[in-house]
Each structure stands twice: as structure tokens, then as C-alpha cells.
Design a protein around this motif. Structure first.
Motif, PDB file in Angstrom:
ATOM      1  N   THR B  10      11.044 -27.781 -19.650  1.00 31.81           N
ATOM      2  CA  THR B  10      10.561 -27.835 -18.173  1.00 31.81           C
ATOM      3  C   THR B  10       9.159 -27.527 -18.289  1.00 31.81           C
ATOM      4  O   THR B  10       8.403 -27.836 -17.285  1.00 31.81           O
ATOM      5  CB  THR B  10      11.409 -27.478 -17.252  1.00 31.81           C
ATOM      6  OG1 THR B  10      11.404 -26.002 -17.559  1.00 31.81           O
ATOM      7  CG2 THR B  10      13.032 -27.916 -17.347  1.00 31.81           C
ATOM      8  N   TYR B 168      17.249 -27.290 -14.276  1.00 30.20           N
ATOM      9  CA  TYR B 168      17.829 -27.310 -15.626  1.00 30.20           C
ATOM     10  C   TYR B 168      19.209 -28.167 -15.615  1.00 30.20           C
ATOM     11  O   TYR B 168      19.915 -28.246 -14.646  1.00 30.20           O
ATOM     12  CB  TYR B 168      18.075 -25.992 -16.136  1.00 30.20           C
ATOM     13  CG  TYR B 168      16.695 -25.198 -16.475  1.00 30.20           C
ATOM     14  CD1 TYR B 168      15.803 -25.496 -17.292  1.00 30.20           C
ATOM     15  CD2 TYR B 168      16.451 -24.068 -15.528  1.00 30.20           C
ATOM     16  CE1 TYR B 168      14.753 -24.636 -17.795  1.00 30.20           C
ATOM     17  CE2 TYR B 168      15.096 -23.534 -15.868  1.00 30.20           C
ATOM     18  CZ  TYR B 168      14.401 -23.719 -16.856  1.00 30.20           C
ATOM     19  OH  TYR B 168      13.401 -22.889 -17.071  1.00 30.20           O
ATOM     20  N   TYR B 169      19.155 -28.652 -16.657  1.00 26.77           N
ATOM     21  CA  TYR B 169      20.697 -29.167 -17.056  1.00 26.77           C
ATOM     22  C   TYR B 169      21.206 -27.909 -17.610  1.00 26.77           C
ATOM     23  O   TYR B 169      20.774 -27.149 -18.429  1.00 26.77           O
ATOM     24  CB  TYR B 169      20.493 -30.337 -18.159  1.00 26.77           C
ATOM     25  CG  TYR B 169      22.122 -30.715 -18.712  1.00 26.77           C
ATOM     26  CD1 TYR B 169      22.716 -31.585 -17.876  1.00 26.77           C
ATOM     27  CD2 TYR B 169      22.574 -30.287 -19.691  1.00 26.77           C
ATOM     28  CE1 TYR B 169      23.855 -32.131 -18.210  1.00 26.77           C
ATOM     29  CE2 TYR B 169      23.954 -30.653 -20.274  1.00 26.77           C
ATOM     30  CZ  TYR B 169      24.591 -31.625 -19.410  1.00 26.77           C
ATOM     31  OH  TYR B 169      25.751 -31.843 -19.779  1.00 26.77           O
ATOM     32  N   TYR B 171      22.741 -25.802 -19.453  1.00 21.26           N
ATOM     33  CA  TYR B 171      23.296 -25.904 -20.856  1.00 21.26           C
ATOM     34  C   TYR B 171      22.143 -25.374 -21.813  1.00 21.26           C
ATOM     35  O   TYR B 171      21.193 -25.943 -21.548  1.00 21.26           O
ATOM     36  CB  TYR B 171      23.871 -27.099 -21.359  1.00 21.26           C
ATOM     37  CG  TYR B 171      24.583 -26.863 -22.784  1.00 21.26           C
ATOM     38  CD1 TYR B 171      25.752 -26.373 -22.756  1.00 21.26           C
ATOM     39  CD2 TYR B 171      24.135 -27.394 -23.802  1.00 21.26           C
ATOM     40  CE1 TYR B 171      26.476 -26.203 -24.128  1.00 21.26           C
ATOM     41  CE2 TYR B 171      24.569 -27.410 -25.102  1.00 21.26           C
ATOM     42  CZ  TYR B 171      25.827 -26.792 -25.048  1.00 21.26           C
ATOM     43  OH  TYR B 171      26.515 -26.388 -26.369  1.00 21.26           O
ATOM     44  N   TYR B 173      21.116 -25.504 -25.307  1.00 23.26           N
ATOM     45  CA  TYR B 173      21.514 -26.247 -26.496  1.00 23.26           C
ATOM     46  C   TYR B 173      21.154 -25.307 -27.839  1.00 23.26           C
ATOM     47  O   TYR B 173      20.063 -24.793 -27.658  1.00 23.26           O
ATOM     48  CB  TYR B 173      20.406 -27.636 -26.456  1.00 23.26           C
ATOM     49  CG  TYR B 173      21.231 -28.461 -27.582  1.00 23.26           C
ATOM     50  CD1 TYR B 173      22.100 -29.416 -27.674  1.00 23.26           C
ATOM     51  CD2 TYR B 173      20.183 -28.243 -29.035  1.00 23.26           C
ATOM     52  CE1 TYR B 173      22.423 -30.261 -28.720  1.00 23.26           C
ATOM     53  CE2 TYR B 173      20.833 -29.007 -29.908  1.00 23.26           C
ATOM     54  CZ  TYR B 173      21.846 -30.078 -29.967  1.00 23.26           C
ATOM     55  OH  TYR B 173      22.302 -30.929 -31.002  1.00 23.26           O
ATOM     56  N   SER B 187      16.417 -27.675 -21.141  1.00 23.59           N
ATOM     57  CA  SER B 187      15.555 -28.791 -20.581  1.00 23.59           C
ATOM     58  C   SER B 187      16.425 -29.314 -19.144  1.00 23.59           C
ATOM     59  O   SER B 187      17.300 -29.134 -18.983  1.00 23.59           O
ATOM     60  CB  SER B 187      15.439 -29.961 -21.521  1.00 23.59           C
ATOM     61  OG  SER B 187      16.691 -30.603 -21.508  1.00 23.59           O
ATOM     62  N   GLY B 188      15.581 -30.369 -18.386  1.00 19.42           N
ATOM     63  CA  GLY B 188      16.120 -30.827 -17.280  1.00 19.42           C
ATOM     64  C   GLY B 188      17.135 -31.969 -17.375  1.00 19.42           C
ATOM     65  O   GLY B 188      17.818 -32.232 -16.655  1.00 19.42           O
ATOM     66  N   GLU B 189      17.389 -32.412 -18.652  1.00 17.45           N
ATOM     67  CA  GLU B 189      18.487 -33.231 -18.764  1.00 17.45           C
ATOM     68  C   GLU B 189      19.135 -32.769 -20.209  1.00 17.45           C
ATOM     69  O   GLU B 189      18.385 -31.975 -20.856  1.00 17.45           O
ATOM     70  CB  GLU B 189      17.965 -34.740 -18.734  1.00 17.45           C
ATOM     71  CG  GLU B 189      16.676 -35.060 -19.673  1.00 17.45           C
ATOM     72  CD  GLU B 189      16.252 -36.507 -19.423  1.00 17.45           C
ATOM     73  OE1 GLU B 189      17.313 -37.402 -19.473  1.00 17.45           O
ATOM     74  OE2 GLU B 189      15.142 -36.653 -19.311  1.00 17.45           O
ATOM     75  N   LYS B 190      20.054 -33.412 -20.567  1.00 14.12           N
ATOM     76  CA  LYS B 190      20.770 -33.441 -21.986  1.00 14.12           C
ATOM     77  C   LYS B 190      19.821 -33.417 -22.879  1.00 14.12           C
ATOM     78  O   LYS B 190      18.888 -34.566 -23.274  1.00 14.12           O
ATOM     79  CB  LYS B 190      22.097 -34.532 -22.048  1.00 14.12           C
ATOM     80  CG  LYS B 190      23.101 -33.929 -21.078  1.00 14.12           C
ATOM     81  CD  LYS B 190      24.305 -35.242 -21.619  1.00 14.12           C
ATOM     82  CE  LYS B 190      25.412 -34.906 -21.116  1.00 14.12           C
ATOM     83  NZ  LYS B 190      26.564 -35.816 -21.146  1.00 14.12           N
ATOM     84  N   ASN B 193      19.632 -36.813 -24.864  1.00 11.63           N
ATOM     85  CA  ASN B 193      18.863 -38.086 -24.604  1.00 11.63           C
ATOM     86  C   ASN B 193      17.476 -37.911 -25.260  1.00 11.63           C
ATOM     87  O   ASN B 193      16.642 -39.064 -25.481  1.00 11.63           O
ATOM     88  CB  ASN B 193      18.512 -37.773 -22.949  1.00 11.63           C
ATOM     89  CG  ASN B 193      19.641 -37.724 -22.245  1.00 11.63           C
ATOM     90  OD1 ASN B 193      20.647 -38.138 -22.825  1.00 11.63           O
ATOM     91  ND2 ASN B 193      19.423 -37.696 -20.922  1.00 11.63           N
TER      92      ASN B 193
END
Lengths: 390, 257
Positions: B10, B168-169, B171, B173, B187-190, B193
Motif C-alpha cells: 500500500t 489492508y487485506y 493477513y 503473507y 497489501s490491499g488485497e490477497k 492475486n
């Protein structure tokens, strides 16, 4: 000496010429120029065929040595020497294949000094080195006999029990460790082929292939060299093959059942087609055929059974090494012509060396066999390993 | 006392300065062509990929229990105490087992070379030894790539998720993947992706365990199997010996009479 121009000799020369040209590309322009391997597909045909199949096809050696010297199946005695020869050549050619595939083959000896005992590849490497040495000693008496030098044969006979036990032990480790190699890629290899039981599958199938290869090569060479092959030998091998195939099939089915894949394997998909081909060649065709007495008593039909089995297990190894990664990688790896050419060259070398050995060494020692004397001593007993002429 | 990297997508502006700093640090070529490459390769250890004006960085995850190191037959790869998974090229024989073993597909190969090496991010071990940050973290203008103590970075990542949950997503990682790594992604998504393998796919089990389970049996298996085989051999041949001895005896008795 005049060399006659036959069809197979021309084929051989063409294969060797192309192979040498491909070797030039491999060593002077690199792996990238000689293969279609990529960062996504770092292992290709050479690992799949030359290594996995090469070692598997050499399994006849330890199977026959085990049957004859551990379990006293005397009937199989005539096929021990050809089986050991095949195994020895198989391992030598496997190492040749490795020298093409390794990126820095000149450092292959690093295995011996920078050992990582946690690596399956290390286990594989050590087994290759030690078992090839064992096979060398098991094979060596052929040479000494051919040149009528008796003394070294007596020395080797002294250690023969050790060679037998060591050879089977190392084979067990090596065959299964090639399966263990793939245990490290649970997220990559397709579930049809990834299984925690891979080491067992690899060992189990090597026994089946060992038997099938012995049927194949003894039939083949009895044709080529006009040797008589006793039917009882083939019948015994055919029966053993049927048992080995059933055991392998049950293991596979039990594994699919255990992992809940039994329904999935019948659904058409890219992987399923290759799995069907594999299962048909390895199990359906040979097991169905072997169930008929007519087949079990016919050398020609047994030969066909062995060919189907061997092709089936070759398909199995190629499925594991190549097809099984297609979905994960997202595209299909097709070997470059140079990869095929070098593999063909190695196979051709195998046939050529087998032919040479069969011609000049007492491999098919029927004459030697007849001259044998009854054995009263374990040392002499071991001497029978080589059908030593008295 | 192990170091790690935290990459926060992000905060990333996609300037690719980490790419060029990495190239410079590792003596790799870097120009517009290389910058345009969106795949990692033997000459590009790290890459910033973009999708809809959002960015994601790929690099070696420096696993706590690296598959590559366990796979290497000559121990050319190993995890240092400071955190990086490093590569000793002089040991390498080029079997490429590390490449197939890695769940993140990080080791790349010099396919064109006649003396090829495995190439991957090694987390600037020389810099870490000199108490400096990695080249990518040092140059990052927004702090999207942050270098620090592994424990501190985990704490900080959790804190960011707490402070700004909408950004954020939820999680981190790298925390659980294959038993944990030394590179963490927010990050904002998984992360999946952007090509990272999903946790469901690679699991929480350290990859070396899959082969370790078999390898650890070998020290027991070898003597037992050798004894069994030796035993079978002995029994089989003892039978022959006894038979031969009996025959001999009979012959002797016969001649004595």
C-alpha cells in the motif's frame, strides 16, 4: 575385417552423429541452447527419461540377483548375467545422462566432500556411486573369464555375498529415493502423481519393471544371438510379474482411495488422459493378458506383456517428471530436438554396448553352465554367480 | 536475532528503485529493457509488478526452513543466522533441485552460461554483516520495503493492520507459509492475486519436512534391511551347505563300510 552395412548399423551411425552434434551444442552453447528447459521447467526429458527411467530399467539386476542368490530360485540362473549386465550399463549410461543434465558436471565429485545428508539428491548421488561400483564388481568376472584370468575371480567370489546384500540394499534405497525426490514438491506435482507413498511406488514399480525387463532382454537377445531360452525361465518370470503388478496396482488404488481421488481419475482432463495411458499399459493390458494360461506359456505373448509393462512404467515416470507439472506451470514443456537426440544417443550406446558384451563376454554362459561342478563350498557356490567354468 | 524484510504494497509507488539498487548491489545490468521485464530471472532478483495502479514486489522469501537448502546435495545453499538464505557458487554442481523444490520458484538459472549459476535474492549478507540495511530497503523512498529485526517487523505489521484495517487485506503473507519466512507482505488485497502461492496450496508445514520424514528413517532402515537380506542369504545357503555336508558324510560312511 569388413563391416557389413545393415539397416540398424546405418540408424546407429545417424543417431550417434546427431547425438555428437547435440553434445557440441550442449557443451559449447549451454543448456539454454540445447534444451527447452526454463526457470519454470528446470527439469526436463533428461531427468525424466535418462535418469528416472534409466535407473528403473536397470532394476532387473538386483531383482534377479535377489531371486537367485537370496531366494535360491535356481531356474532363473541363466538370466542373472544378462540382468546384471543391463543394470551395469543402465547405471553407467545414467551417469552419462547426468553429465549432460548437470549445469556444472565437472563438479560432480563435490557430492563426496560437501555432503548435505538431509538432501534426497545427496542420497541419490551416493547410491549411484556405490551401486555402480558394486555392479562393476558383479560384472567384472565376465571380463576376467573372457581373458582366462582366474585369480581375481576368486577374490571377487570371496566378497560376493557382501556384493549381493550391498547391491540389493543400495537398490532399495536408490529406487525409492528417486520417488522421495518428488516429495519436496507437494504444491507443484499434480495430485494424480504426488503421493506421500512415492518412495514405495518407485521401489514397487522397479521390481515389476526389473522382471519385465528381464523377460524383454532375454527374449530379445535369444532372438539376436540365437540362444535357446528355456520356457520354464519365462514362465517363472511371467508368474512373478503378475504378482508384482497386482501388488503395485493395489498400492496405487489404495493410495487414490485414501486421498479421495478415485472419482477424479475417471473424469476426462489433460492429466487424466496421460494417467489412463499409463494405467492401461502398466496394469490393464499386462494383468488381463497374464490371466490367460495361453499367454503365460507363450514366449511371444510374454514378450508383448513385458513390452507393455515397460512402456507403461516409462509413461509413469514421464508423467511424474513432465506431465505432472503442466497445470502448475501453466504451459506444456516439449523437449527440443537436441534433448531427444542426446537421449537417443545414450539409448543407442546402451544397445551397442550390450551387443558388444554379449558377443565377446560369457554373458549367456550355457556352455559354461554345463561345465559346472556340483558345489560343496560356499565360495564355490558364489562362484556360480558367474557360471564359472571349472 | 534474525533480520527480515517487510514489504507494504500500500506504500509502494512502483518507482522500481529497489530493482535498480538490487542490480547495482549484485553487479547485474540494469537499463530500460531490464526495467520493463516483469518476470524475475537470473539477472533480475527482484521485480515490482503492477496491476491497476497497484504494485507488488517479488523476491526470495528467505524461509525459516528453506526447501532449497534442504534439497541441495552439496549444501551450496544455506540459511545464515542473520536471516538470509545464501548461495556458495563454488559448491554448486548444477542439479537444479533447489529450483524444483522452492515453493516460491525463486532460484533462477543462467541457462545461457557455460558455467551456469543459480541466481536469487540473497538479502545482501555483506551489508547485513556490516550492520547496514539491504540495498532495496535503503533506497526505498516511501519505506514500502523495510529492513529490521524479524520479530520487530512482525509486530509492526500487526500494528499496521490494527491501525488501518480498511487499507489492508487482513493477513501478513509470510508469517505462516511453509513454516514462516523472513520476508513479509502486506497489501490491499490477497498476495495470491499477484502470483504468490496461496497458503492453502503450499501449507504451513516447512517443505524440508516432506523429505525429512523419509530421510530420517534411513539410518534405521539400512542396518535392519542389511540384516534381513544377510539373514535370508545365510539361511538359503546354509541349507545347501548342510545338504552338501550330509552327502559328503554319506559317501564317507559308505566307503568306510
Amino acid at each position: 575385417m569388413k563391416i557389413k552395412l545393415t539397416f540398424w548399423r546405418v540408424v546407429f551411425v545417424v543417431i550417434m552423429a546427431l547425438g555428437l552434434y547435440s553434445s557440441y551444442i550442449r557443451y559449447f552453447h549451454g543448456l539454454g541452447a540445447a534444451t527447452n528447459m526454463t526457470d519454470q521447467f528446470p527439469w526436463g526429458l533428461w531427468i525424466g527419461f535418462d535418469c528416472l527411467c534409466g535407473v528403473m530399467l536397470a532394476a532387473g539386476g538386483f531383482c534377479m540377483v535377489g531371486a537367485v542368490y537370496l531366494f535360491n530360485v535356481e531356474r532363473l540362473h541363466p538370466v542373472v548375467r544378462p540382468a546384471v549386465l543391463t543394470a551395469f550399463l543402465g547405471y553407467v549410461l545414467f551417469i552419462v545422462g547426468l553429465l549432460f543434465d548437470l549445469g556444472r558436471p565437472w563438479f560432480i565429485w563435490h557430492q563426496l566432500i560437501y555432503m548435505n545428508i538431509h538432501s534426497v539428491m545427496f542420497e541419490v548421488g551416493m547410491c549411484v556411486m556405490t551401486y555402480t561400483t558394486v555392479l562393476f564388481f558383479e560384472f567384472l568376472p565376465n571380463v576376467f573369464e573372457a581373458i582366462h584370468w582366474r585369480a581375481p575371480i576368486r577374490w571377487i567370489n570371496k566378497i560376493y555375498p557382501v556384493l549381493i546384500v550391498l547391491g540389493i540394499l543400495l537398490s532399495t534405497l536408490h529406487q525409492s529415493s528417486l520417488g522421495s525426490l518428488y516429495l519436496i514438491m507437494p504444491s507443484k506435482l499434480h495430485p494424480f502423481w504426488y503421493s506421500p507413498a512415492l518412495p514405495f511406488f518407485f521401489f514397487g514399480s522397479s521390481v515389476a519393471v526389473g522382471i519385465a525387463m528381464t523377460i524383454f532382454e532375454s527374449t530379445q537377445s535369444s532372438k539376436a544371438f540365437g540362444r535357446n531360452l528355456e520356457l520354464s525361465v519365462l514362465v517363472t518370470l511371467g508368474g512373478a510379474l503378475l504378482v508384482a503388478l497386482w501388488v503395485n496396482l493395489l498400492l496405487r488404488v489404495e493410495d487414490y482411495y485414501h486421498r479421495g481421488l478415485l472419482a477424479q481419475i475417471f473424469k476426462p482432463s489433460f492429466e487424466a488422459y496421460f494417467l489412463w495411458l499409463e494405467l492401461a499399459l502398466t496394469y490393464v493390458i499386462p494383468i488381463t493378458m497374464l490371466n490367460f494360461k495361453k499367454v503365460r506359456l507363450s514366449p511371444q505373448l510374454l514378450y508383448l506383456v513385458s513390452v507393455s509393462t515397460v512402456l507403461g512404467f516409462i509413461t509413469n515416470r514421464l508423467n511424474i517428471a513432465l506431465i505432472g507439472f503442466t497445470t502448475y506451470v501453466g504451459h506444456q514443456y516439449v523437449p527440443k530436438w537436441t534433448e531427444f537426440s542426446i537421449t537417443l544417443m545414450i539409448v543407442a550406446m546402451g544397445f551397442f554396448l550390450f551387443g558388444l558384451a554379449a558377443r565377446y563376454l560369457p554373458i549367456f554362459g550355457e556352455e559354461a553352465e554345463h561345465a559346472e561342478q556340483p558345489r560343496l563350498h560356499p565360495e564355490a557356490e558364489a562362484g556360480r554367480a558367474f557360471g564359472a567354468p571349472a | 536475532m534474525s533480520k527480515a524484510l517487510l514489504y507494504d504494497a500500500t506504500m509502494c509507488i512502483g518507482c522500481k528503485q529497489c530493482e535498480s539498487a538490487c542490480a547495482q548491489q549484485n553487479n547485474l545490468p540494469y537499463d530500460d529493457t531490464v526495467a520493463a521485464e516483469s518476470e524475475q530471472s537470473a539477472h533480475k532478483y527482484t521485480v515490482v509488478v503492477s496491476k491497476d495502479e497497484k504494485f507488488m514486489r517479488r523476491l526470495c522469501m528467505h524461509c525459516e526452513e528453506p526447501a532449497c537448502a534442504s534439497a541441495c546435495p552439496v549444501g551450496a545453499l544455506h540459511k545464515t543466522e542473520a536471516g538470509p538464505v545464501v548461495y556458495d557458487v563454488w559448491k554448486c554442481i548444477g542439479c537444479r533441485y533447489c529450483m524444483v523444490a522452492c515453493a516460491f520458484n525463486q532460484p533462477k538459472y543462467e541457462w545461457r552460461s557455460l558455467n551456469p549459476r543459480v541466481r536469487k535474492c540473497i538479502m545482501c549478507p555483506d551489508r547485513i554483516a556490516a550492520n547496514r540495511q539491504t540495498a532495496c530497503a535503503e533506497i526505498c523512498p516511501t519505506g514500502a520495503t523495510k529492513f529490521g529485526e524479524r520479530d520487530d517487523l512482525i509486530y509492526e505489521a500487526k500494528d499496521r493492520l490494527r491501525q488501518n484495517p480498511s487499507n489492508y487485506y487482513p493477513y501478513i503473507y509470510g508469517l505462516n507459509e511453509v513454516g514462516g519466512t523472513s520476508v513479509f507482505i502486506l497489501s490491499g488485497e490477497k498476495a495470491e492475486n499477484y502470483g504468490y502461492p496461496a497458503l492453502e496450496k503450499i501449507g504451513e508445514t516447512p517443505i524440508p519436512e516432506y523429505t525429512g520424514r523419509v530421510m530420517e528413517r534411513i539410518p534405521d532402515f539400512v542396518p535392519i534391511w542389511a540384516l534381513v537380506l544377510g539373514g535370508i542369504y545365510w539361511i538359503s545357503h546354509r541349507r545347501d551347505e548342510v545338504a552338501a555336508a550330509e552327502a559328503e558324510e554319506k559317501k564317507l560312511n559308505g566307503s568306510a563300510k
